[in-house]
Every structure is written in C-alpha cells, then in structure tokens.
Design an enzyme around this catalytic site. Structure first.
Site, PDB file in Angstrom:
ATOM      1  N   GLY A 231       2.059  -4.949  -2.781  1.00  0.00           N
ATOM      2  CA  GLY A 231       2.034  -5.056  -1.478  1.00  0.00           C
ATOM      3  C   GLY A 231       1.712  -6.528  -1.102  1.00  0.00           C
ATOM      4  CB  SER A 232       1.355  -8.381   2.015  1.00  0.00           C
ATOM      5  OG  SER A 232       0.215  -8.127   2.575  1.00  0.00           O
ATOM      6  CB  THR A 233      -1.134 -12.224  -1.317  1.00  0.00           C
ATOM      7  OG1 THR A 233      -0.108 -12.297  -2.157  1.00  0.00           O
ATOM      8  CG2 THR A 233      -2.618 -12.755  -1.761  1.00  0.00           C
ATOM      9  CE  LYS A 234      -4.017 -10.867   7.466  1.00  0.00           C
ATOM     10  NZ  LYS A 234      -3.405 -11.151   8.600  1.00  0.00           N
ATOM     11  CB  VAL A 235      -2.487  -5.785   2.774  1.00  0.00           C
ATOM     12  CG1 VAL A 235      -3.006  -4.512   2.501  1.00  0.00           C
ATOM     13  CG2 VAL A 235      -2.043  -5.969   3.849  1.00  0.00           C
ATOM     14  N   GLY A 236      -3.726  -6.946  -0.298  1.00  0.00           N
ATOM     15  CA  GLY A 236      -4.186  -6.667  -1.361  1.00  0.00           C
ATOM     16  C   GLY A 236      -5.571  -7.227  -1.593  1.00  0.00           C
ATOM     17  CD  GLU A 253       1.598  -5.630 -10.778  1.00  0.00           C
ATOM     18  OE1 GLU A 253       2.218  -6.547 -10.550  1.00  0.00           O
ATOM     19  OE2 GLU A 253       0.822  -5.257 -11.608  1.00  0.00           O
ATOM     20  CB  CYS A 287       7.239  -9.122  -5.200  1.00  0.00           C
ATOM     21  SG  CYS A 287       7.175  -8.033  -6.723  1.00  0.00           S
TER      22      CYS A 287
END
Length: 485
Positions: A231-236, A253, A287
């Site tokens: 998913g998104s970098t922020k949530v990851g 990822e 992505c």
C-alpha cells in the site's frame, strides 16, 4: 454482482459469518456508484479469533505431507481457471477494472500460485561441519508460524495472493485483511478458493475491518510473526514501526515514482507504446506505473506529439466495454487528489499537453509537459491516468532526475545501446528497472521489491520462501565435549 453478495462476510475459523464490529461497510461499484453488497465489520475480538484459529490450524498444516500441500495449491489454480469469467466480472464490478486489466491480474495470480505450489518440496535444510569434534550442525527450514497480510485496492486479487499463496506454501497460517474497497476480490474470494481447494479449516482467515474501529489491533496481536503490507508509503511506515515495536518482521511493498527514460537514439514509436502502457494500464493505479517520463531534449517535441496522439486513441469510460482502456479510479478522493496535483503543477509553470475530462470517478488521460523536479507532478505518486513529462539534456542529468525522489520501486530506459542502458540502470536507485521495456513487470521467480521509501524486503520465488520461513539450528554432539572447568 452475485459473487460479491455471496462472499460479503467474514471468514473466521472456517466459518462464514457476520462481524461483531459496529460499522456496516458498503461495497460500491466505483464506476456506477451502485451498492453491490454490504458487510458488518470485524471487531478486535474477531481479529483475535482469526489469529487463534490460524495458530491452531497451522500445527495441522505443518503435519500435512508436502506433496499433498502441493496438490491443494495446484487445485486452487484449477478452481480459478474454471471460474475465470466470474472473477473477471467481479474485478470489473468491484474495482472498475477493464477486461484487459482482469485478464492481466488473473494471469499473474495463476503464475504466483503455481510457484508457491513448489514451496512444500523446497523446505530444504543443511548439515554443516562443526569446530568441535564428533559434532554436526543441522539447519532446518521451518515455517514462520502465522502471517498477517494487509492488501491494497488496485490489484487486490494478485497483491493479496502474492503473500497468501507463498505463506501457505511455506507451511504458515494466514490472516488476511483486504482493503475495504476490495473486500471480495482481495479477500473473501481467496478464502473461498482455498476452502474449496481443501486447506484445513481455520488456516486462512479473512477479516474485513474499518481501521478507525480496530486501530493497530491487527498488527499488535501477539500471534503473527510477520506482517506483509502492500500500500501507500505513509501507511506502510506506520505499520513497519508498529511491527518492529512488537518484534514482528515487516514486509513492505510501498509506493513508487518510477522514471521512464527515453534517450535520443531510442525507437521512438516503440517507446511511445511502452510509455503509454506503463502509465495508463488500470488507469494508472499501479505502484510501478511510470509517473515521470524523462525525454532527451533533441526528441522532446517529436515524442510529445506521438505520445499525445497515442493517448488520445485510448477509449475512456465503462469498464464493461471490452474496448475500454481507461475506466474509473477507485473513489472520489483519488479524483480530488489528482486534480489538486494538476492545478498546483500548472500554477508553478507546467504545460498541459492533454487535459482529460472528469466525469464522476472517470478521469480522461492527462499529460503535463515541461515539468520541473520540484513540481507536485514530479514529486508525488500519481495514482491515476495523469503523467508528467520532463526534458533532459544528458544521460547524467537523466540519472540524477530519476534519483531525485524519495521512492525507488521501478523504472525503464529506452535506448538503442543496451549496454549503455544497463550502465545507467545500475546507477538508478530502484529495486527494479527495465531496459527497452515497460515499468510494470512482475514475474513469479524474480525478486520483487523497492528501495528507499518504496519498501523493505523482496518477494517472489526463492525470496518469498526465505521471507516466510526461518532457519533453525539444531546441533548434535555424538561424543562428549571437553570443558575448561
């Protein structure tokens, strides 16, 4: 719609049931906004039940003959083949994906499970020598235990299966939390497939939850040893920090800002085709999509003319139409975010070469030219049918521009000189990059993953087997050791 309605439930301990949460989630068609079905969310208690069930069932799964495990995974492929049309319709209805996208995704899923089906027969160990006389060191490859998987909405069937199938193949239990926008195609569909294939009850669980209700309970639960997130970098970033805090291994990822480089000596027509595919497949919601197209100055005008004409030929609209290439983005939030990036970049001096019309959640393809590295169109991940084009002078400048991002997932370089392309590729900080090809590549036996803020870890093939197992050292002393005291 029938498949969506049938599978809109929680799947916990081998039972299809309602969740105990307080929220009822509506599953909508992103193109028509029609409600396909709804589901009661899972509570923290449901999450614990799912992990407990997986923990107990994993012990049973570990004792299953490796050849039987292989057969079960191969049967899952057969089930998908038999129901390919129904799954295609599901991807169109739930995700707004086109038929082209559905065929692409289902093909990736089948290949991923086929690779995972080899894992039970590859749980190899080693016997190593020892510095001590009459002693041997045995290394056993064993399952990690239980894996928590969190998947996104864009390619949910594949990106869930990318972790679920290898984790099962390596002998683990799994609890899967799909994105709420793709709860069937990314979650309960997979549970149904493996249920019919014959895995033990409770081994794979799917919980559909609202993050505002469960918080970090899915990650913090003491049972899972690995948390695999796409998913998104922020949530990851948040998930990774919470996982590490609780001594779990995170596999991340995350987002991308891939550069597609076109050198002056490239085959221009081919580069235009590859760039179009790299940006506009599944409406740019991948992505690995080419966010930034870097074009050498001498061919910039020629490229823009050919690229714009090619993009104008793409059919936009109803994903049910087999000729449609660009359908809806997943929701109105995505539309608003992309609109803001376009407006802000133009305000900073970018030129609009093509501006697609916005109708609901459908965004016509948009090309922004003469973008500079500090504009939002160059710095942000464009998760939709919008692309930036940046001119450059030298290959050194192209490399510097490609590296001018916090991400590092994929990329592509088009040039008549393959070896120059490879040398450039070596200097670009990405986990993956392709010479004279597209940015969107994923193969079941090749290492997949990003650098920098695009992720941690590698999946596919041997790398997935390594990630979802651990090595246990058991030494055997056939004699007696001498002690100093």
């Amino acid at each position: 719609m029938k498949l969506v309605q049938e599978l809109s439930a929680q799947y916990i301990a081998g039972i299809w049931r309602e969740g105990k949460g307080a929220i009822r989630l509506s599953n909508k068609n992103p193109y028509t906004q029609e409600e396909l079905a709804s589901v009661q969310t899972a509570s923290k208690e449901d999450i614990d039940d799912a992990y407990q069930a997986s923990f107990e069932a994993q012990k049973e799964w570990a004792a299953v003959n490796p050849y039987r495990k292989r057969d079960i995974l191969e049967k899952a492929v057969s089930i998908i083949v038999d129901r390919e049309e129904a799954i295609t319709e599901l991807i169109i209805e739930e995700l707004g994906g086109t038929r082209l996208k559905a065929a692409f995704e289902i093909g990736l899923v089948k290949n991923m499970i086929r690779e995972a089906a080899t894992f039970p027969l590859r749980m190899e160990g080693k016997i190593l020598p020892s510095v001590e006389d009459n002693k041997e060191n045995r290394l056993y490859r064993i399952p990690a235990g239980v894996v928590g998987v969190i998947s996104p909405f864009n390619f949910p069937f594949f990106l869930s299966m990318k972790s679920v199938a290898p984790a099962l193949g390596a002998g683990n239990g799994v609890v899967l939390k799909p994105h709420e926008e793709s709860l069937v195609s990314g979650g309960t569909l997979i549970a149904k497939i493996f249920e019919e294939a014959g895995i033990p009850k409770g081994l794979l669980n799917v919980i559909v939850a609202d993050i505002n209700e469960i918080g970090d309970a899915f990650i913090e639960n003491p049972i899972p040893r690995i948390i695999s997130f796409t998913g998104s970098t922020k949530v990851g970033s948040h998930i990774g920090q919470v996982a590490i805090k609780h001594f779990k291994k995170p596999l991340l990822e995350l987002g991308g800002n891939s550069a597609f480089i076109v050198m002056e000596d490239a085959d221009l027509d081919y580069a235009v085709q590859a760039a179009t595919f790299s940006r506009f497949t599944h409406s740019g919601q991948i992505c690995m999509s080419a966010n930034r197209i870097l074009v050498q100055r001498g061919i910039y005008d020629a490229f823009m003319k050919k690229f714009t004409n090619k993009v104008l030929s793409l059919k936009v609209g109803d994903p049910k139409d087999p000729d449609t290439v660009i359908g809806p983005v997943i929701n109105e939030r995505q539309v608003a975010g992309l609109e803001k990036i376009i407006v802000d970049s133009v305000h900073q001096g970018a030129e609009v070469a093509l501006r697609g019309e916005i109708l609901g959640t459908v965004i016509g393809p948009t090309i922004i030219g003469n973008v500079t590295p500090t504009m939002p169109a160059a710095t942000e991940e464009l998760f939709g049918p919008v692309v930036s084009v940046i001119p450059f002078e030298t290959k050194e400048e192209a490399i510097a521009l490609a590296n001018d991002t916090r991400f590092g997932l994929s990329g592509a370089i088009h040039t008549a000189s393959v070896e120059i392309g490879v040398e450039m590729a070596k200097q670009i900080h990405t986990g993956m990059i392709h010479v004279n090809d597209v940015t969107i590549n994923d193969e079941p036996i090749v290492a997949f993953g990003g650098e920098n803020q695009s992720g941690i870890g590698r999946l596919n093939g041997q790398w997935s087997l390594d990630e979802f197992t651990t090595m246990k050292w058991i030494s055997v002393n056939y004699g007696q050791r001498s002690f100093p005291y």
